[in-house]
Design a protein around this motif. Structure first.
Motif, PDB file in Angstrom:
ATOM      1  N   VAL A   4      13.931  35.997  39.853  1.00 37.46           N
ATOM      2  CA  VAL A   4      12.846  36.407  40.890  1.00 37.46           C
ATOM      3  C   VAL A   4      12.384  35.433  41.809  1.00 37.46           C
ATOM      4  O   VAL A   4      12.173  35.543  42.987  1.00 37.46           O
ATOM      5  CB  VAL A   4      11.549  36.815  39.996  1.00 37.46           C
ATOM      6  N   LEU A   5      12.467  34.036  41.346  1.00 38.04           N
ATOM      7  CA  LEU A   5      11.994  33.078  42.216  1.00 38.04           C
ATOM      8  C   LEU A   5      13.245  32.677  43.571  1.00 38.04           C
ATOM      9  O   LEU A   5      12.424  32.480  44.494  1.00 38.04           O
ATOM     10  CB  LEU A   5      11.884  31.717  41.617  1.00 38.04           C
ATOM     11  N   LYS A   6      14.216  33.058  43.174  1.00 38.49           N
ATOM     12  CA  LYS A   6      15.550  33.082  44.111  1.00 38.49           C
ATOM     13  C   LYS A   6      15.228  34.246  44.908  1.00 38.49           C
ATOM     14  O   LYS A   6      15.441  34.029  46.241  1.00 38.49           O
ATOM     15  CB  LYS A   6      16.829  33.051  43.554  1.00 38.49           C
ATOM     16  N   LEU A   7      14.897  35.549  44.601  1.00 35.37           N
ATOM     17  CA  LEU A   7      14.878  36.611  45.443  1.00 35.37           C
ATOM     18  C   LEU A   7      13.606  36.352  46.211  1.00 35.37           C
ATOM     19  O   LEU A   7      13.555  36.804  47.308  1.00 35.37           O
ATOM     20  CB  LEU A   7      14.638  37.840  44.732  1.00 35.37           C
ATOM     21  N   ILE A   8      12.726  35.839  45.662  1.00 35.73           N
ATOM     22  CA  ILE A   8      11.271  35.606  46.488  1.00 35.73           C
ATOM     23  C   ILE A   8      11.710  34.513  47.662  1.00 35.73           C
ATOM     24  O   ILE A   8      11.265  34.719  48.936  1.00 35.73           O
ATOM     25  CB  ILE A   8      10.100  34.559  45.705  1.00 35.73           C
ATOM     26  N   ALA A   9      12.386  33.411  47.554  1.00 36.98           N
ATOM     27  CA  ALA A   9      12.835  32.658  48.526  1.00 36.98           C
ATOM     28  C   ALA A   9      13.717  33.275  49.435  1.00 36.98           C
ATOM     29  O   ALA A   9      13.536  32.947  50.913  1.00 36.98           O
ATOM     30  CB  ALA A   9      13.675  31.458  47.951  1.00 36.98           C
ATOM     31  N   MET A  10      14.553  34.101  49.263  1.00 37.10           N
ATOM     32  CA  MET A  10      15.623  35.096  50.112  1.00 37.10           C
ATOM     33  C   MET A  10      14.762  35.533  50.909  1.00 37.10           C
ATOM     34  O   MET A  10      14.995  35.866  52.141  1.00 37.10           O
ATOM     35  CB  MET A  10      16.618  35.800  49.202  1.00 37.10           C
ATOM     36  N   LEU A  29      11.447  43.159  47.662  1.00 36.38           N
ATOM     37  CA  LEU A  29      10.248  43.147  46.783  1.00 36.38           C
ATOM     38  C   LEU A  29      10.038  44.524  45.802  1.00 36.38           C
ATOM     39  O   LEU A  29       9.647  44.098  44.647  1.00 36.38           O
ATOM     40  CB  LEU A  29       8.886  43.463  47.975  1.00 36.38           C
ATOM     41  N   ASN A  30      10.418  45.363  46.111  1.00 36.07           N
ATOM     42  CA  ASN A  30      10.780  46.446  45.155  1.00 36.07           C
ATOM     43  C   ASN A  30      11.599  46.124  44.006  1.00 36.07           C
ATOM     44  O   ASN A  30      11.473  46.321  42.735  1.00 36.07           O
ATOM     45  CB  ASN A  30      11.235  47.884  45.543  1.00 36.07           C
ATOM     46  N   ARG A  31      12.842  45.360  44.199  1.00 34.33           N
ATOM     47  CA  ARG A  31      13.692  45.043  43.273  1.00 34.33           C
ATOM     48  C   ARG A  31      12.985  43.786  42.240  1.00 34.33           C
ATOM     49  O   ARG A  31      13.177  43.694  41.099  1.00 34.33           O
ATOM     50  CB  ARG A  31      15.009  44.390  43.891  1.00 34.33           C
ATOM     51  N   ILE A  32      12.295  42.858  43.067  1.00 37.26           N
ATOM     52  CA  ILE A  32      11.590  41.908  42.508  1.00 37.26           C
ATOM     53  C   ILE A  32      10.826  42.406  41.354  1.00 37.26           C
ATOM     54  O   ILE A  32      10.345  42.170  40.254  1.00 37.26           O
ATOM     55  CB  ILE A  32      10.709  40.985  43.256  1.00 37.26           C
ATOM     56  N   ASN A  33       9.746  43.398  41.840  1.00 35.39           N
ATOM     57  CA  ASN A  33       9.050  44.152  41.132  1.00 35.39           C
ATOM     58  C   ASN A  33       9.434  45.041  39.826  1.00 35.39           C
ATOM     59  O   ASN A  33       8.886  44.999  38.679  1.00 35.39           O
ATOM     60  CB  ASN A  33       8.173  45.294  41.963  1.00 35.39           C
ATOM     61  N   HIS A  34      10.540  45.406  39.842  1.00 33.95           N
ATOM     62  CA  HIS A  34      11.381  46.068  38.807  1.00 33.95           C
ATOM     63  C   HIS A  34      11.998  44.866  37.842  1.00 33.95           C
ATOM     64  O   HIS A  34      12.053  45.259  36.775  1.00 33.95           O
ATOM     65  CB  HIS A  34      12.509  46.898  39.430  1.00 33.95           C
ATOM     66  N   LEU A  35      11.960  43.468  38.239  1.00 30.80           N
ATOM     67  CA  LEU A  35      12.463  42.664  37.119  1.00 30.80           C
ATOM     68  C   LEU A  35      11.266  42.156  36.394  1.00 30.80           C
ATOM     69  O   LEU A  35      11.460  41.437  35.497  1.00 30.80           O
ATOM     70  CB  LEU A  35      13.093  41.514  38.002  1.00 30.80           C
ATOM     71  N   SER A  82       3.729  35.494  47.345  1.00 31.51           N
ATOM     72  CA  SER A  82       2.953  34.216  46.796  1.00 31.51           C
ATOM     73  C   SER A  82       2.371  34.570  45.537  1.00 31.51           C
ATOM     74  O   SER A  82       2.315  33.776  44.537  1.00 31.51           O
ATOM     75  CB  SER A  82       1.955  33.838  47.981  1.00 31.51           C
ATOM     76  N   TRP A  83       1.556  35.687  45.490  1.00 28.34           N
ATOM     77  CA  TRP A  83       0.994  36.252  44.203  1.00 28.34           C
ATOM     78  C   TRP A  83       2.023  36.140  42.945  1.00 28.34           C
ATOM     79  O   TRP A  83       1.510  35.532  41.781  1.00 28.34           O
ATOM     80  CB  TRP A  83       0.240  37.450  44.459  1.00 28.34           C
ATOM     81  N   ILE A  84       3.232  36.755  43.105  1.00 27.69           N
ATOM     82  CA  ILE A  84       4.085  36.826  42.176  1.00 27.69           C
ATOM     83  C   ILE A  84       4.534  35.368  41.742  1.00 27.69           C
ATOM     84  O   ILE A  84       4.933  35.099  40.432  1.00 27.69           O
ATOM     85  CB  ILE A  84       5.046  37.716  42.417  1.00 27.69           C
ATOM     86  N   GLU A  85       4.828  34.743  42.711  1.00 28.94           N
ATOM     87  CA  GLU A  85       5.483  33.323  42.464  1.00 28.94           C
ATOM     88  C   GLU A  85       4.404  32.320  41.592  1.00 28.94           C
ATOM     89  O   GLU A  85       4.747  31.712  40.823  1.00 28.94           O
ATOM     90  CB  GLU A  85       5.352  32.578  43.822  1.00 28.94           C
ATOM     91  N   VAL A  86       3.135  32.512  41.886  1.00 28.77           N
ATOM     92  CA  VAL A  86       2.160  31.838  41.221  1.00 28.77           C
ATOM     93  C   VAL A  86       2.243  32.260  39.750  1.00 28.77           C
ATOM     94  O   VAL A  86       1.799  31.613  38.951  1.00 28.77           O
ATOM     95  CB  VAL A  86       0.788  31.702  41.990  1.00 28.77           C
TER      96      VAL A  86
END
Length: 84
Positions: free
Chosen positions: A19-25, A39-45, A68-72
């Motif tokens: 998830v952190l890698k996808l956020i950076a990407m 973001l949808n892919r991250i949400n499903h993870l 940012s919220w997810i990362e925190v």
């Protein structure tokens, strides 16, 4: 509606690292449609209880705020920086 009351996600798992890698990407991309798909892919993870309800119309800044919220929520705590 965005669910900002989701519980914190504890422990750094391989899923969290992905998830952190996808956020950076996602932050590197300018196209809102592409950012929304990531973001949808991250949400499903995320665990079911921590998933966010993403609005159908969202801006690039809105996506960045959610990232940012997810990362925190999934990052391990940094000791000594918290306030009581």
């Amino acid at each position: 509606m965005i669910n900002f009351n989701a519980p914190c996600i504890f422990g750094m798992t391989s899923n969290n690292k992905e998830v952190l890698k996808l956020i950076a990407m996602c932050r590197e991309i300018r196209d809102v449609a592409s950012k929304s798909q990531i973001l949808n892919r991250i949400n499903h993870l995320l665990p079911v209880e921590s998933r966010i309800m993403i609005p159908s119309l969202i801006t690039g800044d809105g996506i960045d705020n959610l990232l940012s919220w997810i990362e925190v929520k999934i990052s391990p705590p940094i000791y000594g920086l918290t306030t009581a």
